[in-house]
Design a protein around this motif. Structure first.
Motif, short mmCIF file in Angstrom:
data_model
loop_
_atom_site.label_atom_id
_atom_site.label_comp_id
_atom_site.label_asym_id
_atom_site.label_seq_id
_atom_site.Cartn_x
_atom_site.Cartn_y
_atom_site.Cartn_z
N HIS A 47 0.79 -1.24 0.00
CA HIS A 47 0.00 0.00 0.00
C HIS A 47 0.82 1.29 0.00
O HIS A 47 0.25 2.36 -0.24
CB HIS A 47 -0.92 0.02 1.23
N VAL A 48 2.12 1.21 0.28
CA VAL A 48 2.91 2.43 0.41
C VAL A 48 3.91 2.51 -0.76
O VAL A 48 4.71 1.59 -0.95
CB VAL A 48 3.68 2.46 1.74
N PRO A 49 3.89 3.58 -1.54
CA PRO A 49 4.84 3.71 -2.64
C PRO A 49 6.27 3.78 -2.10
O PRO A 49 6.53 4.32 -1.03
CB PRO A 49 4.45 5.04 -3.30
N VAL A 50 7.21 3.22 -2.87
CA VAL A 50 8.63 3.30 -2.49
C VAL A 50 9.14 4.70 -2.81
O VAL A 50 9.02 5.16 -3.96
CB VAL A 50 9.46 2.25 -3.24
N PRO A 51 9.69 5.41 -1.83
CA PRO A 51 10.14 6.79 -2.08
C PRO A 51 11.40 6.83 -2.93
O PRO A 51 12.18 5.87 -2.97
CB PRO A 51 10.41 7.33 -0.67
N ASP A 52 11.59 7.95 -3.61
CA ASP A 52 12.85 8.16 -4.32
C ASP A 52 13.99 8.23 -3.30
O ASP A 52 13.82 8.74 -2.20
CB ASP A 52 12.80 9.46 -5.12
N GLY A 53 15.13 7.74 -3.68
CA GLY A 53 16.28 7.80 -2.79
C GLY A 53 17.34 6.84 -3.26
O GLY A 53 17.17 6.08 -4.22
N ALA A 54 18.47 6.83 -2.54
CA ALA A 54 19.61 6.02 -2.94
C ALA A 54 19.33 4.53 -2.85
O ALA A 54 19.98 3.73 -3.54
CB ALA A 54 20.81 6.38 -2.07
N ASP A 55 18.38 4.11 -2.01
CA ASP A 55 18.10 2.69 -1.86
C ASP A 55 16.78 2.26 -2.49
O ASP A 55 16.24 1.21 -2.17
CB ASP A 55 18.14 2.27 -0.39
N ARG A 56 16.26 3.07 -3.40
CA ARG A 56 14.95 2.74 -4.00
C ARG A 56 14.97 1.40 -4.72
O ARG A 56 14.02 0.60 -4.59
CB ARG A 56 14.52 3.84 -4.97
N GLU A 57 16.03 1.12 -5.47
CA GLU A 57 16.09 -0.13 -6.22
C GLU A 57 16.02 -1.34 -5.30
O GLU A 57 15.29 -2.30 -5.55
CB GLU A 57 17.36 -0.19 -7.06
N ALA A 58 16.78 -1.31 -4.20
CA ALA A 58 16.76 -2.42 -3.25
C ALA A 58 15.41 -2.54 -2.57
O ALA A 58 14.89 -3.64 -2.35
CB ALA A 58 17.87 -2.24 -2.22
N LEU A 59 14.81 -1.41 -2.21
CA LEU A 59 13.51 -1.44 -1.55
C LEU A 59 12.42 -1.98 -2.48
O LEU A 59 11.50 -2.68 -2.03
CB LEU A 59 13.14 -0.03 -1.07
N GLU A 60 12.50 -1.67 -3.77
CA GLU A 60 11.54 -2.20 -4.73
C GLU A 60 11.63 -3.72 -4.80
O GLU A 60 10.63 -4.42 -4.86
CB GLU A 60 11.78 -1.59 -6.11
N LYS A 61 12.85 -4.24 -4.81
CA LYS A 61 13.05 -5.68 -4.90
C LYS A 61 12.67 -6.41 -3.63
O LYS A 61 12.34 -7.60 -3.67
CB LYS A 61 14.52 -5.98 -5.24
N LEU A 62 12.74 -5.72 -2.49
CA LEU A 62 12.53 -6.36 -1.20
C LEU A 62 11.31 -5.79 -0.48
O LEU A 62 11.33 -5.56 0.73
CB LEU A 62 13.78 -6.19 -0.34
N ARG A 63 10.24 -5.56 -1.22
CA ARG A 63 9.04 -4.96 -0.63
C ARG A 63 8.49 -5.78 0.53
O ARG A 63 7.87 -5.22 1.44
CB ARG A 63 7.96 -4.80 -1.69
N ASP A 64 8.68 -7.09 0.50
CA ASP A 64 8.16 -7.93 1.58
C ASP A 64 9.10 -8.00 2.78
O ASP A 64 8.77 -8.59 3.80
CB ASP A 64 7.88 -9.34 1.07
N ARG A 65 10.28 -7.35 2.66
CA ARG A 65 11.26 -7.44 3.73
C ARG A 65 11.75 -6.09 4.23
O ARG A 65 12.37 -6.03 5.30
CB ARG A 65 12.48 -8.24 3.27
N TYR A 67 11.31 -1.50 4.25
CA TYR A 67 10.42 -0.36 4.08
C TYR A 67 11.11 0.88 4.60
O TYR A 67 11.85 0.83 5.59
CB TYR A 67 9.12 -0.62 4.85
N ARG A 68 10.91 2.00 3.91
CA ARG A 68 11.48 3.27 4.37
C ARG A 68 10.36 4.28 4.59
O ARG A 68 9.48 4.46 3.75
CB ARG A 68 12.48 3.84 3.36
N ASN A 69 10.44 4.95 5.74
CA ASN A 69 9.53 6.06 6.05
C ASN A 69 10.40 7.25 6.45
O ASN A 69 10.79 7.39 7.61
CB ASN A 69 8.58 5.68 7.17
N GLY A 70 10.75 8.08 5.46
CA GLY A 70 11.60 9.23 5.74
C GLY A 70 12.99 8.81 6.19
O GLY A 70 13.71 8.13 5.46
N ILE A 71 13.36 9.20 7.40
CA ILE A 71 14.70 8.91 7.90
C ILE A 71 14.80 7.53 8.55
O ILE A 71 15.87 7.14 9.03
CB ILE A 71 15.15 9.97 8.92
N VAL A 72 13.71 6.76 8.54
CA VAL A 72 13.69 5.45 9.20
C VAL A 72 13.69 4.34 8.16
O VAL A 72 12.82 4.28 7.29
CB VAL A 72 12.45 5.29 10.11
N LEU A 73 14.69 3.45 8.24
CA LEU A 73 14.76 2.26 7.42
C LEU A 73 14.38 1.07 8.29
O LEU A 73 14.98 0.83 9.33
CB LEU A 73 16.18 2.06 6.87
#
Length: 214
Positions: A47-65, A67-73
């Motif tokens: 339900h939450v779009p992956v934000p732009d950032g340096a780790d976007r590619e990794a977050l897209e691949k690991l959506r089930d593992r 998540y980033r919310n601002g300054i919190v990984l």
């Protein structure tokens, strides 16, 4: 130019070299890292779009593992728990002039070894953590390590002047938790000139030899 390293794996396995194991949060150098009783990341991944950032590619691949919310990984752990890294920067995402800066960026996940790889930006240098998906245990290395062909070892190299970590580290992934060994001195080959520093890009030739390029 290339330099070749024949790793002394027997010395590592026998404990002849000092070994380091990871530590459990909440304390790890100056990073803010906390294990919380909070599930991640099925709902966020759906339900939450992956934000732009340096780790976007990794977050897209690991959506089930992950998540980033601002300054919190946030990273998924066993037992319906999570590990949270909290960035520490000045205004925006800048580290300029701030010695306490820590920006955590997910760059990968080793599924067989069950280790996240998290890169950390500093003001004048960087760190990397291997993060256990089992319990959130953190093993600090100087740079993103490279897996051996078997996946039983990894090598990390750091030539940073500002934050030197000993230059070269061998990580034994056969154990749980993994252990890291700071290799004494620089690698050398018979007949080769003494090495003043390592080339920045290691590549495994086989399970006992590494070439450094770049």
């Amino acid at each position: 130019m290339r330099s070749l390293l024949a790793l002394t794996l027997a010395a590592t396995a026998s404990g002849a070299l000092a070994q380091e194991t990871g530590v459990l949060p909440p304390f790890i150098t100056s990073s803010i890292a906390l294990v919380v009783n909070e599930q991640c990341c099925d709902w966020q991944g759906q339900h939450v779009p992956v934000p732009d950032g340096a780790d976007r590619e990794a977050l897209e691949k690991l959506r089930d593992r992950a998540y980033r919310n601002g300054i919190v990984l946030q990273l998924r752990l066993d037992g319906d728990r999570s590990l949270k890294f909290v960035d520490n920067t000045i205004v925006g995402e800048s580290c300029d002039g701030y010695a306490g800066c820590r920006r955590h960026r997910l760059i990968g996940y080793w599924s067989r070894q069950r280790q996240y790889v998290v890169d950390v930006d500093l003001w004048e240098g960087g760190d990397t953590y291997l993060v256990s998906a089992r319990d959130g245990r953190l093993l600090r290395v100087g740079s993103p390590p490279i897996l051996s062909p078997s996946g039983e070892y990894a090598i990390g190299v750091d030539n940073s002047i500002a934050y030197p970590n000993g230059g070269l580290e061998l990580i034994d992934l056969r154990k749980d938790p993994p252990t890291g060994v700071r290799l004494p001195g620089l690698p050398s080959c018979p007949g080769a000139k003494p090495q003043l520093w390592l080339r920045p890009d290691p590549r495994w030739l086989d399970e006992t030899r590494i070439i450094f390029e770049g």
